[in-house]
Design a protein around this motif. Sequence first.
Motif, PDB file in Angstrom:
ATOM      1  N   THR A 280       0.920  -1.239   0.028  1.00 41.94           N
ATOM      2  CA  THR A 280      -0.014  -0.070  -0.058  1.00 41.94           C
ATOM      3  C   THR A 280       0.877   1.155  -0.082  1.00 41.94           C
ATOM      4  O   THR A 280       0.331   2.301  -0.219  1.00 41.94           O
ATOM      5  N   ARG A 327      -3.976  -6.373  -3.033  1.00 42.68           N
ATOM      6  CA  ARG A 327      -4.780  -5.238  -2.456  1.00 42.68           C
ATOM      7  C   ARG A 327      -5.026  -5.749  -1.163  1.00 42.68           C
ATOM      8  O   ARG A 327      -5.052  -5.266  -0.077  1.00 42.68           O
ATOM      9  N   ARG A 331      -3.813  -4.885   2.688  1.00 41.05           N
ATOM     10  CA  ARG A 331      -4.714  -4.734   3.884  1.00 41.05           C
ATOM     11  C   ARG A 331      -4.358  -5.339   5.229  1.00 41.05           C
ATOM     12  O   ARG A 331      -4.279  -4.771   6.197  1.00 41.05           O
TER      13      ARG A 331
END
Length: 532
Positions: A280, A327, A331
């Motif tokens: 991220t 993704r 997370r």
Amino acid sequence: MKTNNGVIAPSKQWINFFGNIQIKPRGICKPYVSSTSGSIYFRETVSQYQELIANAAREDRKIRAYGGSWSLSESAVCNDYMVNTIETNNINVGLSADDSVAKHPDQLVLTQCGARIRDLHDRLGNKGLALPTTGASEGQTIAGAVSTGTHGSAFNVGAMSDYVVAIHLLTASGSVWLERANDPISTQKLRDELGVSQFLQDDELFAAALVSFGSFGIIHAFVLRCVPQYKLRVFAADWKYEDLEANIMKPDFPNLKQKLKLASDLGELFHFEVIVNPYTQHAYLRYMDKVPHDTDPRSPGPDKWSMTGLLSALNVLSDGVHGLPQRELGRVIGKNIRDMLPLDQRSFVDLPQNIFGPTKKRIDMDRAVVDGYSTEIGLHPSDLGRFFHIAFDVAKKTSFNGAYALRYVKQTRATLGWTLFEPVTAVIETPMTATQGAKDALRELWRRLRESKIPHTFHWGQCLPVRPIAAEDARLGDAELAAARNQVLAQYQHTGRLARWKAARKKLLPDESARRMFSNKLTEALDLGVYE
């Protein structure tokens, strides 16, 4: 091999704490620990180690000492005889004027090689003292931590080797006491109690022996210069990496409070680190100031940020990571990092060992809760932008459970100390759970760094591009293997440190047979073992 300590039988498979190194040496010995104390205890211990060394010499075998088995590199192992030092752990806090000629001898600590960092903290704390800095985990022994260049993030302090002021080494030719000529420490009385046969005050030799990963002999003891006990107040904040980049590349520590809008009640900045989610590109700051040791503790508990703590938190991802969308991987990694930091509270206060170290129960285990890999890279802060560009690109192409942890360390005085950039080294650690994706990521990161020509070094106690025992070198062609070896040594060659280190080792161990005895496959692969 038979000694008065017993018989060293053929060993079973030996596995390090994090599970990435396995070897079956000819034998493993744990020296007998006497019930006596004081100088008699030390002399008995020295005699046992010297007997082991003498037997290895007669058989023309290699010998290597290991302690907590926390090293992820192959620096502490060999195929012949390995000596378990974990019970050689006596700690004498505060020397007397009869033992030391130094100023403030009460702040000097004589510690044997097998004392764990956690135990040192506890013993020092009982006498109102502390280590100036410590690594992010505390299961290592003092000899292993110092010998591989372990550090903290107290950017004005340096690595752990930089507060060592004397070294007691055991070689085939005798018992050697080393200290700096410009910083005398010991008295004849202390050296006699330890059975020292050779006393050397030599700045160049001392600097070379500090970070030598078992290559100068077996370290029996160190003298450490400690400081009055203190506590740390910990703050945390979250950022985007791109918003931090300019400040981490030119770290202006006295003015970071204003530039980054850090906590208004922060005192003088003592510790600064950045933990980056590779998927991220989110960044988490953890920064600290010193507070008096009698400040009431307000702690969230152990394992809030250490390699073992992060690996345990990420253990949920150990299986099936290759099938997890990046993704989602980002997370989950982000959630685990946030859970380990005090983002939901203003700050907390505790002793350094309670902030950085895993629980005593975890330290005393033979194996980590989850197997892991990590490499740690040192470079000049001005190259951090280029490094993270590569690191983020590696994350796009691979899947691994881990993070990038950035800290800063004052330039070391140790000749082969890897935190050698001036005035501070930016160090990036990459703790990952042990998956094929993590292996792929490390190989790709090493390759990209070689190609980038960014000047960099490696922590001697973490995964290295050269891995002869693990048979990883066999996967490389001759040209790539030569490039990997050069990658590890390049900065030491360019600065003249490598030549000085080899000359100092040859001065202490003039016989080729002695240099062979204290070498292993890793040092020989790097031409640090037996040489002319």
